[in-house]
Design a protein around this motif. Structure first.
Motif, PDB file in Angstrom:
ATOM      1  N   PRO A  80       0.548  -1.578  -0.137  1.00 38.95           N
ATOM      2  CA  PRO A  80      -0.021   0.331   0.182  1.00 38.95           C
ATOM      3  C   PRO A  80       1.287   1.278   0.576  1.00 38.95           C
ATOM      4  CG  PRO A  80      -0.434  -1.499   1.728  1.00 38.95           C
ATOM      5  CD  PRO A  80       0.759  -2.597   0.839  1.00 38.95           C
ATOM      6  N   MET A  81       2.445   1.389   0.373  1.00 35.52           N
ATOM      7  CA  MET A  81       3.177   2.707   0.768  1.00 35.52           C
ATOM      8  C   MET A  81       2.903   2.614  -0.606  1.00 35.52           C
ATOM      9  SD  MET A  81       6.389   1.506   2.280  1.00 35.52           S
ATOM     10  CE  MET A  81       5.672   0.223   3.754  1.00 35.52           C
ATOM     11  N   SER A  82       3.378   1.554  -1.276  1.00 34.85           N
ATOM     12  CA  SER A  82       3.772   2.085  -3.111  1.00 34.85           C
ATOM     13  C   SER A  82       2.463   3.606  -3.685  1.00 34.85           C
ATOM     14  CB  SER A  82       3.694   1.307  -3.533  1.00 34.85           C
ATOM     15  OG  SER A  82       4.354   0.693  -3.287  1.00 34.85           O
ATOM     16  N   GLU A  83       1.909   3.492  -3.118  1.00 34.89           N
ATOM     17  CA  GLU A  83       1.091   4.761  -4.458  1.00 34.89           C
ATOM     18  C   GLU A  83       1.004   6.119  -3.251  1.00 34.89           C
ATOM     19  OE1 GLU A  83      -2.686   3.726  -7.432  1.00 34.89           O
ATOM     20  OE2 GLU A  83      -2.703   2.037  -4.890  1.00 34.89           O
ATOM     21  N   LEU A  84       1.501   5.514  -1.697  1.00 35.24           N
ATOM     22  CA  LEU A  84       1.147   7.489  -0.769  1.00 35.24           C
ATOM     23  C   LEU A  84       2.498   7.653  -1.080  1.00 35.24           C
ATOM     24  CD1 LEU A  84       0.314   5.529   2.446  1.00 35.24           C
ATOM     25  CD2 LEU A  84      -1.064   5.865   0.093  1.00 35.24           C
ATOM     26  N   VAL A  85       3.571   7.568  -1.181  1.00 36.22           N
ATOM     27  CA  VAL A  85       5.058   8.123  -1.873  1.00 36.22           C
ATOM     28  C   VAL A  85       4.536   9.303  -2.732  1.00 36.22           C
ATOM     29  CG1 VAL A  85       6.256   6.576   0.172  1.00 36.22           C
ATOM     30  CG2 VAL A  85       6.239   6.371  -2.230  1.00 36.22           C
ATOM     31  N   TYR A  86       5.580   9.506  -2.177  1.00 37.59           N
ATOM     32  CA  TYR A  86       5.804  11.014  -3.513  1.00 37.59           C
ATOM     33  C   TYR A  86       7.266  11.135  -4.388  1.00 37.59           C
ATOM     34  CZ  TYR A  86       5.398  15.381  -7.366  1.00 37.59           C
ATOM     35  OH  TYR A  86       5.902  15.722  -7.743  1.00 37.59           O
ATOM     36  N   PRO A  87       7.999  10.803  -5.380  1.00 37.10           N
ATOM     37  CA  PRO A  87       6.755  10.660  -6.620  1.00 37.10           C
ATOM     38  C   PRO A  87       6.319   9.103  -6.274  1.00 37.10           C
ATOM     39  CG  PRO A  87       9.463  10.044  -7.089  1.00 37.10           C
ATOM     40  CD  PRO A  87       8.662  11.273  -5.443  1.00 37.10           C
ATOM     41  N   ARG A  88       5.101   9.024  -6.491  1.00 33.96           N
ATOM     42  CA  ARG A  88       4.181   6.650  -6.322  1.00 33.96           C
ATOM     43  C   ARG A  88       5.508   6.249  -6.467  1.00 33.96           C
ATOM     44  NH1 ARG A  88      -0.153   9.407  -8.745  1.00 33.96           N
ATOM     45  NH2 ARG A  88      -1.715   9.933  -6.770  1.00 33.96           N
ATOM     46  N   LEU A  89       5.649   4.711  -6.631  1.00 36.54           N
ATOM     47  CA  LEU A  89       6.586   3.430  -7.037  1.00 36.54           C
ATOM     48  C   LEU A  89       5.975   3.352  -7.903  1.00 36.54           C
ATOM     49  CD1 LEU A  89       9.394   3.044  -4.773  1.00 36.54           C
ATOM     50  CD2 LEU A  89       7.945   1.928  -4.057  1.00 36.54           C
ATOM     51  N   THR A  90       7.627   2.944  -8.774  1.00 38.24           N
ATOM     52  CA  THR A  90       7.295   1.300 -10.018  1.00 38.24           C
ATOM     53  C   THR A  90       7.821   1.142  -9.313  1.00 38.24           C
ATOM     54  OG1 THR A  90       7.602   3.195 -11.595  1.00 38.24           O
ATOM     55  CG2 THR A  90       7.716   0.569 -12.156  1.00 38.24           C
ATOM     56  N   THR A  91       7.188  -0.152  -9.911  1.00 36.66           N
ATOM     57  CA  THR A  91       7.128  -2.070  -8.823  1.00 36.66           C
ATOM     58  C   THR A  91       6.716  -2.890  -9.122  1.00 36.66           C
ATOM     59  OG1 THR A  91       6.977  -2.336  -6.160  1.00 36.66           O
ATOM     60  CG2 THR A  91       5.394  -1.376  -7.033  1.00 36.66           C
ATOM     61  N   VAL A  92       6.993  -4.258  -9.062  1.00 36.34           N
ATOM     62  CA  VAL A  92       6.129  -5.405  -9.720  1.00 36.34           C
ATOM     63  C   VAL A  92       5.676  -5.824  -8.715  1.00 36.34           C
ATOM     64  CG1 VAL A  92       7.251  -7.755 -10.348  1.00 36.34           C
ATOM     65  CG2 VAL A  92       8.883  -5.849 -10.357  1.00 36.34           C
ATOM     66  N   ARG A  93       3.981  -5.760  -9.168  1.00 35.86           N
ATOM     67  CA  ARG A  93       3.193  -6.099  -8.043  1.00 35.86           C
ATOM     68  C   ARG A  93       3.206  -7.642  -8.189  1.00 35.86           C
ATOM     69  NH1 ARG A  93      -2.570  -3.711  -9.965  1.00 35.86           N
ATOM     70  NH2 ARG A  93      -1.785  -2.171  -9.140  1.00 35.86           N
ATOM     71  N   GLN A  94       2.837  -7.753  -6.586  1.00 30.55           N
ATOM     72  CA  GLN A  94       2.764  -9.477  -6.372  1.00 30.55           C
ATOM     73  C   GLN A  94       1.437 -10.004  -6.052  1.00 30.55           C
ATOM     74  OE1 GLN A  94       5.623 -12.950  -4.652  1.00 30.55           O
ATOM     75  NE2 GLN A  94       6.733 -10.946  -3.704  1.00 30.55           N
ATOM     76  N   ASP A  95       0.824 -10.645  -6.381  1.00 25.66           N
ATOM     77  CA  ASP A  95      -0.980 -10.775  -6.098  1.00 25.66           C
ATOM     78  C   ASP A  95       0.414 -11.752  -4.603  1.00 25.66           C
ATOM     79  OD1 ASP A  95      -2.915 -11.350  -5.646  1.00 25.66           O
ATOM     80  OD2 ASP A  95      -3.198 -12.272  -7.582  1.00 25.66           O
ATOM     81  N   LEU A  96       0.123 -11.055  -3.447  1.00 23.40           N
ATOM     82  CA  LEU A  96      -0.097 -11.818  -2.287  1.00 23.40           C
ATOM     83  C   LEU A  96      -0.784 -12.119  -1.659  1.00 23.40           C
ATOM     84  CD1 LEU A  96       3.454  -9.659  -0.894  1.00 23.40           C
ATOM     85  CD2 LEU A  96       3.183 -11.777  -1.842  1.00 23.40           C
ATOM     86  N   VAL A  97      -1.665 -10.913  -2.083  1.00 21.78           N
ATOM     87  CA  VAL A  97      -3.820 -11.725  -1.142  1.00 21.78           C
ATOM     88  C   VAL A  97      -3.316 -12.888  -1.801  1.00 21.78           C
ATOM     89  CG1 VAL A  97      -5.905 -10.606  -1.673  1.00 21.78           C
ATOM     90  CG2 VAL A  97      -3.615  -9.460  -0.562  1.00 21.78           C
ATOM     91  N   GLY A  98      -3.474 -13.238  -3.345  1.00 23.07           N
ATOM     92  CA  GLY A  98      -3.920 -14.070  -3.881  1.00 23.07           C
ATOM     93  C   GLY A  98      -3.048 -15.170  -3.781  1.00 23.07           C
ATOM     94  N   LEU A  99      -1.826 -15.376  -3.251  1.00 24.48           N
ATOM     95  CA  LEU A  99      -1.175 -16.590  -2.757  1.00 24.48           C
ATOM     96  C   LEU A  99      -1.596 -16.698  -1.296  1.00 24.48           C
ATOM     97  CD1 LEU A  99       2.287 -15.065  -4.179  1.00 24.48           C
ATOM     98  CD2 LEU A  99       1.718 -17.357  -4.314  1.00 24.48           C
ATOM     99  N   GLY A 100      -1.711 -15.626  -0.333  1.00 24.26           N
ATOM    100  CA  GLY A 100      -2.626 -16.495   0.281  1.00 24.26           C
ATOM    101  C   GLY A 100      -4.139 -16.790   0.629  1.00 24.26           C
ATOM    102  N   ARG A 101      -4.760 -16.475   0.215  1.00 22.46           N
ATOM    103  CA  ARG A 101      -6.317 -17.420  -0.447  1.00 22.46           C
ATOM    104  C   ARG A 101      -5.506 -18.640  -1.370  1.00 22.46           C
ATOM    105  NH1 ARG A 101     -10.397 -14.751  -3.756  1.00 22.46           N
ATOM    106  NH2 ARG A 101     -10.826 -16.565  -3.119  1.00 22.46           N
ATOM    107  N   ALA A 102      -4.687 -18.292  -2.077  1.00 21.10           N
ATOM    108  CA  ALA A 102      -4.709 -19.849  -2.867  1.00 21.10           C
ATOM    109  C   ALA A 102      -4.464 -21.136  -2.086  1.00 21.10           C
ATOM    110  CB  ALA A 102      -3.566 -19.910  -3.798  1.00 21.10           C
ATOM    111  N   ALA A 103      -3.123 -20.658  -0.696  1.00 24.48           N
ATOM    112  CA  ALA A 103      -2.360 -21.169  -0.214  1.00 24.48           C
ATOM    113  C   ALA A 103      -3.651 -22.401   1.170  1.00 24.48           C
ATOM    114  CB  ALA A 103      -1.505 -20.704   0.554  1.00 24.48           C
ATOM    115  N   ALA A 104      -4.430 -21.251   1.888  1.00 23.75           N
ATOM    116  CA  ALA A 104      -5.220 -21.055   2.649  1.00 23.75           C
ATOM    117  C   ALA A 104      -6.237 -22.480   2.138  1.00 23.75           C
ATOM    118  CB  ALA A 104      -6.105 -19.906   3.256  1.00 23.75           C
ATOM    119  N   ARG A 105      -6.759 -21.758   0.543  1.00 29.90           N
ATOM    120  CA  ARG A 105      -7.598 -22.649   0.525  1.00 29.90           C
ATOM    121  C   ARG A 105      -7.445 -24.330  -0.141  1.00 29.90           C
ATOM    122  NH1 ARG A 105     -13.103 -20.708  -1.646  1.00 29.90           N
ATOM    123  NH2 ARG A 105     -13.606 -22.385  -3.245  1.00 29.90           N
ATOM    124  N   VAL A 106      -6.420 -24.634  -0.619  1.00 30.07           N
ATOM    125  CA  VAL A 106      -5.222 -25.995  -0.802  1.00 30.07           C
ATOM    126  C   VAL A 106      -5.846 -26.350   0.304  1.00 30.07           C
ATOM    127  CG1 VAL A 106      -2.998 -27.153  -1.061  1.00 30.07           C
ATOM    128  CG2 VAL A 106      -3.760 -25.181  -3.248  1.00 30.07           C
TER     129      VAL A 106
END
Lengths: 342, 342
Positions: free
Chosen positions: B286-312
């Motif tokens: 979340p902080m990537s979007e809060l800072v100035y200049p906004r951060l270019t970054t490699v998005r990881q789907d961490l929420v999706g990974l957490g969901r997927a692991a829990a679901r398995v």
């Protein structure tokens, strides 16, 4: 004969090889029971995790070695509000060395879901006690937990002086007082405050703390308060609105995420911080030091509060003798986002 | 006669009113047992939370409705590394609607403490399964959990193709590939990389991914890699060092906290971002979007990974039929901290 479902007093009697009335005598501390019978009953009760409500604490103590925390928020709470992760940090510092775990339930914004979670934790004997936070206006949790016989400790100020064991920082208004005094010394007179949600007990305390200082200084006009929702997006809108109308020279925020969003919003609008606008956050989260300019903020000893609450609970469970942990009073940390009023 | 201590097969037999061999037959799925006897044995075993290792899963399933997560880090982990809070966010999205809780143990950096925690969770039947993260070089946890009969799911890439059930994002190197291509298109040639700790499996994958792209483009010189420790303080030193010697026009970081610290460090040294230096983070916290200049970054789907692991894990426990959750591949999110090489 054993039936499926929750363990009963009959199951305990059967496993211990004694009568139901003997079990009853043991758990009610009555006389006329030999120590070997008492031991067998307690062993059987412990194995079955059977807990008559009156003796729930004694029997359950040190049984599950887990402490519950039910949070009535969206599941993205921890990632959007690092406030909670600092509390949990403090809680883990007390639980971890003693082999306790923290059982976390994030139940969504419905009050009923939260109550159901507490009932289940209590009825299934899943935790030795619970930690509460976010004291709310008209809070019903404290009475519920007393009914359930589940030991509980609150971080914060209970609604209407409820007798629940609570930990809070000493001189809890001092940080806000220091923040407003700091701005006044720099010559600021038009001061905005972007608060937390109105259903939180602390929101009202903090607005009152800001007003107190202004009144002391004969500044009759209250600060312009805008209700925030603790979210950075909400803060962006609130700051835009405030800059367009009130035209403050300084803005205080109820948390650091909103303050950092406000800082970036100002700079994006060509408003230099602190030259044109001073900004003060609240909590002193790790991000306060990462941003540029570094954020002036009211430090809350959230780790200390988490530790203190966990420790009071561990003492109630007989796990530690000394239930006291020093919590530091809130204090203003002056960094780079505040300066003289233009 | 019941003795204190952990429940035994004899306790189960006694409570069920059957012989020890009958209990043994039930839990081993042998024939010659009536359904009423079977039910009494299972009820008694459940009440005592007695779990023979071979049938642990079957008996324990849906009993505790808790999933364990043991983190071998300092207790301040969650507040300093929001990566984990996003994973937990995803995990809670699957657990919460089903009334499951997450039992969190933060055990410090010692390997032994982590093993002890798993043994205790298994022996005391405190959780239905565990979720693991931070796959390490030479990881011993997977074999241990198999020995303990505790269902486990890993978020990430197992060390040496261990057969533990694991969830990872598809095309896991694509985000880094996109990031390096993005910099090359902007004309950057001197590119620095501040990596994660060397004992993490993903650190080696990611360095390799950076090198692959540079090699494809005939840029024989590997990027200048500095080992980070994921901490912002470490990143400040690494950036100062790198700017003084390699003089890169762009720096990639292994997480966003380091990237934000690097961004502030550069600006403090009078290095404008992105005019003089492009910066790319990793994770899209979340902080990537809060800072100035906004951060270019490699998005990881961490929420999706957490969901997927829990679901398995929930599928393995028989709680859900469909163990599949879509995880988005990593992708570069281009914001304001990258631009043409000067």
């Amino acid at each position: 004969m054993v039936r499926s479902g929750k363990p009963t007093i009959a199951d305990v009697a059967s496993l211990a090889g004694v009568s139901v009335s003997a079990v009853s005598k043991v758990v009610n501390g009555k006389s006329g029971i030999s120590s070997s019978t008492r031991e067998r009953v307690l062993a059987a009760a412990a194995k079955l995790r059977w807990t008559p409500s009156a003796t729930a604490v004694a029997l359950r103590a040190a049984k599950t070695r887990a402490v519950g925390m039910v949070l009535r928020r969206e599941t993205n709470l921890l990632s959007t509000d690092p406030h909670f992760t600092l509390l949990i940090d403090g809680i883990e510092r007390e639980l971890a060395p003693r082999g306790y775990g923290l059982l976390l339930h994030i139940v969504g914004e419905e009050q009923l879901a939260e109550e159901t979670a507490y009932r289940r934790l209590a009825e299934e004997g899943r935790v030795d006690g619970v930690l509460l936070t976010e004291s709310r206006v008209g809070d019903t949790r404290f009475a519920l937990l007393r009914d359930l016989g589940l030991p509980a400790v609150l971080v914060g100020t209970p609604w209407e002086d409820d007798p629940i064991p609570a930990v809070r920082a000493p001189h809890s208004d001092c940080g806000i007082h220091q923040a407003v005094e700091h701005l006044l010394r720099y010559g600021h007179r038009r001061i905005g405050y972007i608060s937390g949600p109105e259903d939180r007990v602390h929101t009202h305390h903090r607005i009152r703390a800001v007003e107190e200082v202004l009144e002391e200084h004969g500044l009759g006009t209250a600060p312009s308060v805008t209700s925030g929702d603790f979210s950075p997006d909400g803060a962006v809108d609130a700051v835009r609105e405030m800059l367009a109308h009130l035209r403050p020279t300084a803005i205080l925020f109820a948390n650091d995420s909103m303050a950092v969003a406000g800082l970036s919003t100002a700079r994006r609008l060509g408003v230099e911080v602190p030259r044109d606008l001073s900004i003060i956050g609240h909590d002193d989260l790790p991000m306060s030091e990462l941003v540029y300019p570094r954020l002036t903020t009211v430090r809350q000893d959230l780790v200390g509060l988490g530790r203190a609450a966990a420790r009071v609970l561990l003492a109630a469970l007989g796990e530690v003798d000394d239930g006291h942990v020093q919590v530091n009073p809130p204090e203003l940390v002056i960094r780079e986002s505040t300066g003289p009023a233009r």
